[in-house]
Scaffold this active site. Sequence first.
Site, short mmCIF file in Angstrom:
data_model
loop_
_atom_site.label_atom_id
_atom_site.label_comp_id
_atom_site.label_asym_id
_atom_site.label_seq_id
_atom_site.Cartn_x
_atom_site.Cartn_y
_atom_site.Cartn_z
N PRO A 171 0.78 -1.24 0.00
CA PRO A 171 0.00 0.00 0.00
C PRO A 171 0.82 1.30 0.00
O PRO A 171 0.78 2.08 0.96
CB PRO A 171 -0.84 -0.13 1.27
CG PRO A 171 0.03 -0.92 2.20
CD PRO A 171 0.76 -1.92 1.31
N CYS A 172 1.51 1.55 -1.10
CA CYS A 172 2.26 2.79 -1.20
C CYS A 172 1.32 4.00 -1.25
O CYS A 172 1.75 5.14 -1.00
CB CYS A 172 3.20 2.78 -2.41
SG CYS A 172 2.37 2.48 -3.99
N HIS A 173 0.03 3.75 -1.54
CA HIS A 173 -0.95 4.84 -1.56
C HIS A 173 -1.19 5.41 -0.17
O HIS A 173 -1.76 6.49 -0.03
CB HIS A 173 -2.27 4.35 -2.17
CG HIS A 173 -2.88 3.20 -1.44
ND1 HIS A 173 -2.57 1.89 -1.72
CD2 HIS A 173 -3.79 3.15 -0.43
CE1 HIS A 173 -3.26 1.08 -0.94
NE2 HIS A 173 -4.00 1.83 -0.13
#
Length: 282
Positions: free
Chosen positions: A245-247
Amino acid sequence: MQPHNINYSRIAEAIAYIRQHFKEQPELEDVAAHIHLSPHHFQRMFTAWAGVSPKKFLQYLSIEYAKDILRQQQATLSDAAFETGLSGTGRLHDLFINIEGMTPGEFKNGGENLGINYSYAETLFGNILIASTARGICYTAFIHDEREALSLLRAQFPNAVFKQMTDLFQQNALYIFTQDWSRLHEIKLHLKGTPFQLKVWEALLKIPMGQLSTYGAIAQQVEKPAAARAVGTAIGSNPVAYLIPCHRVIQSGGSIGGYMWGPTRKAAIIGWEAARTNTNNN
């Protein structure tokens, strides 16, 4: 000499010793004795200064040397194991799987004979291309054009054998888009990256759904507080959209920041996760 400088000198001496003797695969006790410290004290001091344990540092040196040997056209896996000081190809195999996420043979052949299944799917946030090897998910990306997306995937694994099909790894991964994020542990990932990238991606996996972190906080978590920019580069290289989850990483000032698949999509995902988390908590 101040204690701080003494410690630095000892760690520098230990690093030099490991670099010089890595082909002998020295034990922790050997290096500690060389700089006149107990193994326990040396382990703790080295990890605090270098950010990795002495054993992991030795592994990084060993695998980089082995990779140099494997790049030679006539070199065999036995040659690489012997020259690196490992007891056999079994240990070489374990080292590559642990650090590179691939076998030494796959590294030498540039992914040749590595089978990759891929498929296209619809999600709440747009269409994706998802791909997997026999060990897990190796790639996901939000896409606009299927043909262009497949070309980008092939560029990541130029010598692999591709087959369009949906397997169990992909089914489990796609389940996350509509079901409870707590089932993330059921997804197997097969990642290819540098040790630093893998460490950053591992830190991203620890950010809970509905919560956010910052580039600086991730840098602290991977014990590289001055490397926020390098952390940002590693996050931007994330090969597995949404599942890693780089978001959930934003700028320290609160702005959304960049996202490989567009800031609008990033904001939508963050908002959806926050709403879903609030609903589940009520």
